[in-house]
Design a protein around this motif. Structure first.
Motif, mmCIF file in Angstrom:
data_model
loop_
_atom_site.group_PDB
_atom_site.id
_atom_site.type_symbol
_atom_site.label_atom_id
_atom_site.label_comp_id
_atom_site.label_asym_id
_atom_site.label_seq_id
_atom_site.Cartn_x
_atom_site.Cartn_y
_atom_site.Cartn_z
ATOM 1 N N MET A 8 -4.685 3.026 -9.759
ATOM 2 C CA MET A 8 -3.917 2.798 -8.535
ATOM 3 C C MET A 8 -4.734 3.129 -7.289
ATOM 4 O O MET A 8 -4.578 2.483 -6.252
ATOM 5 C CB MET A 8 -2.618 3.601 -8.568
ATOM 6 C CG MET A 8 -1.589 2.999 -9.497
ATOM 7 S SD MET A 8 -0.024 3.829 -9.384
ATOM 8 C CE MET A 8 -0.117 4.889 -10.799
ATOM 9 N N ALA A 9 -5.604 4.117 -7.387
ATOM 10 C CA ALA A 9 -6.471 4.432 -6.253
ATOM 11 C C ALA A 9 -7.413 3.273 -5.955
ATOM 12 O O ALA A 9 -7.670 2.950 -4.789
ATOM 13 C CB ALA A 9 -7.257 5.708 -6.531
ATOM 14 N N ASP A 10 -7.909 2.623 -7.003
ATOM 15 C CA ASP A 10 -8.740 1.436 -6.801
ATOM 16 C C ASP A 10 -7.937 0.311 -6.157
ATOM 17 O O ASP A 10 -8.440 -0.393 -5.278
ATOM 18 C CB ASP A 10 -9.327 0.955 -8.122
ATOM 19 C CG ASP A 10 -10.349 1.922 -8.681
ATOM 20 O OD1 ASP A 10 -10.865 2.742 -7.898
ATOM 21 O OD2 ASP A 10 -10.613 1.850 -9.887
ATOM 22 N N MET A 11 -6.697 0.153 -6.572
ATOM 23 C CA MET A 11 -5.844 -0.886 -5.983
ATOM 24 C C MET A 11 -5.588 -0.606 -4.508
ATOM 25 O O MET A 11 -5.576 -1.522 -3.683
ATOM 26 C CB MET A 11 -4.532 -0.987 -6.748
ATOM 27 C CG MET A 11 -4.683 -1.554 -8.134
ATOM 28 S SD MET A 11 -3.175 -1.543 -9.093
ATOM 29 C CE MET A 11 -2.128 -2.600 -8.150
ATOM 30 N N LEU A 60 0.826 -1.208 0.000
ATOM 31 C CA LEU A 60 0.000 0.000 0.000
ATOM 32 C C LEU A 60 0.860 1.257 0.000
ATOM 33 O O LEU A 60 0.555 2.229 -0.702
ATOM 34 C CB LEU A 60 -0.930 0.008 1.212
ATOM 35 C CG LEU A 60 -2.217 -0.784 1.072
ATOM 36 C CD1 LEU A 60 -3.004 -0.739 2.373
ATOM 37 C CD2 LEU A 60 -3.060 -0.240 -0.042
ATOM 38 N N LEU A 61 1.931 1.244 0.771
ATOM 39 C CA LEU A 61 2.815 2.409 0.804
ATOM 40 C C LEU A 61 3.506 2.631 -0.540
ATOM 41 O O LEU A 61 3.638 3.771 -0.996
ATOM 42 C CB LEU A 61 3.849 2.248 1.916
ATOM 43 C CG LEU A 61 3.310 2.363 3.340
ATOM 44 C CD1 LEU A 61 4.409 2.069 4.349
ATOM 45 C CD2 LEU A 61 2.728 3.746 3.580
ATOM 46 N N VAL A 62 3.932 1.558 -1.178
ATOM 47 C CA VAL A 62 4.548 1.676 -2.501
ATOM 48 C C VAL A 62 3.540 2.217 -3.507
ATOM 49 O O VAL A 62 3.857 3.104 -4.308
ATOM 50 C CB VAL A 62 5.117 0.307 -2.951
ATOM 51 C CG1 VAL A 62 5.517 0.335 -4.417
ATOM 52 C CG2 VAL A 62 6.292 -0.083 -2.077
ATOM 53 N N MET A 63 2.323 1.716 -3.459
ATOM 54 C CA MET A 63 1.288 2.180 -4.381
ATOM 55 C C MET A 63 0.939 3.641 -4.104
ATOM 56 O O MET A 63 0.687 4.407 -5.034
ATOM 57 C CB MET A 63 0.048 1.301 -4.265
ATOM 58 C CG MET A 63 -0.943 1.504 -5.370
ATOM 59 S SD MET A 63 -0.318 1.240 -7.036
ATOM 60 C CE MET A 63 0.184 -0.445 -6.955
ATOM 61 N N LEU A 64 0.926 4.045 -2.853
ATOM 62 C CA LEU A 64 0.675 5.443 -2.522
ATOM 63 C C LEU A 64 1.753 6.344 -3.104
ATOM 64 O O LEU A 64 1.462 7.417 -3.640
ATOM 65 C CB LEU A 64 0.607 5.607 -1.000
ATOM 66 C CG LEU A 64 -0.432 6.558 -0.467
ATOM 67 C CD1 LEU A 64 -1.773 5.864 -0.500
ATOM 68 C CD2 LEU A 64 -0.086 6.956 0.925
ATOM 69 N N LEU A 72 3.627 10.127 -7.470
ATOM 70 C CA LEU A 72 4.652 10.452 -8.456
ATOM 71 C C LEU A 72 4.173 10.422 -9.908
ATOM 72 O O LEU A 72 4.791 11.036 -10.760
ATOM 73 C CB LEU A 72 5.840 9.498 -8.303
ATOM 74 C CG LEU A 72 6.600 9.625 -6.983
ATOM 75 C CD1 LEU A 72 7.700 8.585 -6.898
ATOM 76 C CD2 LEU A 72 7.166 11.025 -6.820
ATOM 77 N N THR A 73 3.084 9.727 -10.205
ATOM 78 C CA THR A 73 2.630 9.636 -11.594
ATOM 79 C C THR A 73 1.841 10.883 -11.994
ATOM 80 O O THR A 73 1.248 11.555 -11.157
ATOM 81 C CB THR A 73 1.786 8.372 -11.821
ATOM 82 O OG1 THR A 73 1.567 8.234 -13.221
ATOM 83 C CG2 THR A 73 0.466 8.456 -11.117
ATOM 84 N N LYS A 74 1.869 11.171 -13.280
ATOM 85 C CA LYS A 74 1.163 12.349 -13.800
ATOM 86 C C LYS A 74 -0.097 11.972 -14.581
ATOM 87 O O LYS A 74 -0.943 12.800 -14.821
ATOM 88 C CB LYS A 74 2.090 13.146 -14.729
ATOM 89 C CG LYS A 74 3.374 13.583 -14.079
ATOM 90 C CD LYS A 74 3.130 14.589 -12.995
ATOM 91 C CE LYS A 74 4.475 15.072 -12.459
ATOM 92 N NZ LYS A 74 4.432 15.415 -11.075
ATOM 93 N N ASP A 75 -0.210 10.711 -14.993
ATOM 94 C CA ASP A 75 -1.335 10.255 -15.798
ATOM 95 C C ASP A 75 -2.569 10.055 -14.924
ATOM 96 O O ASP A 75 -2.522 9.331 -13.931
ATOM 97 C CB ASP A 75 -0.950 8.951 -16.498
ATOM 98 C CG ASP A 75 -2.031 8.450 -17.420
ATOM 99 O OD1 ASP A 75 -2.773 9.281 -17.964
ATOM 100 O OD2 ASP A 75 -2.112 7.223 -17.597
ATOM 101 N N GLU A 76 -3.680 10.681 -15.306
ATOM 102 C CA GLU A 76 -4.895 10.602 -14.494
ATOM 103 C C GLU A 76 -5.500 9.206 -14.490
ATOM 104 O O GLU A 76 -6.004 8.746 -13.479
ATOM 105 C CB GLU A 76 -5.948 11.607 -14.994
ATOM 106 C CG GLU A 76 -5.593 13.051 -14.781
ATOM 107 C CD GLU A 76 -4.811 13.630 -15.944
ATOM 108 O OE1 GLU A 76 -4.714 12.958 -16.998
ATOM 109 O OE2 GLU A 76 -4.280 14.731 -15.805
ATOM 110 N N LEU A 77 -5.444 8.517 -15.621
ATOM 111 C CA LEU A 77 -6.000 7.176 -15.699
ATOM 112 C C LEU A 77 -5.224 6.205 -14.812
ATOM 113 O O LEU A 77 -5.808 5.394 -14.104
ATOM 114 C CB LEU A 77 -6.025 6.696 -17.148
ATOM 115 C CG LEU A 77 -6.722 5.371 -17.405
ATOM 116 C CD1 LEU A 77 -8.166 5.455 -16.967
ATOM 117 C CD2 LEU A 77 -6.619 5.001 -18.864
ATOM 118 N N SER A 78 -3.910 6.331 -14.811
ATOM 119 C CA SER A 78 -3.083 5.484 -13.934
ATOM 120 C C SER A 78 -3.377 5.773 -12.471
ATOM 121 O O SER A 78 -3.425 4.852 -11.649
ATOM 122 C CB SER A 78 -1.600 5.713 -14.213
ATOM 123 O OG SER A 78 -1.283 5.340 -15.522
#
Length: 88
Positions: A36-39, A17-21, A26-32
């Motif tokens: 990731m928020a769902d994950m 969870l911390l890595v995904m947070l 750090l990502t700029k793509d809204e879809l990503s």
């Protein structure tokens, strides 16, 4: 033995969870970010389910069922809005 295995699972899920947070930040793509928020949400539900093995609660399994129902509809709508850039 079972408690130790479950604690190790909780630690692994918390680290993931911390890595995904960090990846969401750090990502700029809204879809990503939406994916990731769902994950992250599903990871939190998994941690809650493991926590219920240690602590009894009256609504221990209703929360994940409701989260699964709600999380099936809302991310689909939000991802469609992100892909279409808010156009209807």
């Amino acid at each position: 033995m079972f408690v130790t295995i479950m604690q190790a699972c909780l630690i692994v899920m918390a680290v993931c969870l911390l890595v995904m947070l960090g990846a969401v930040i750090l990502t700029k793509d809204e879809l990503s970010r939406a994916v990731m928020a769902d994950m992250i949400f599903y990871g939190m539900i998994a941690i809650f389910l493991v926590w219920t093995l240690f602590n009894s609660s009256a609504i221990a399994y209703e929360i994940p069922i409701l989260a699964g129902l709600v999380c099936g509809v809302i991310p689909t709508i939000s991802m469609a809005r992100i892909i279409s850039r808010g156009r209807r």
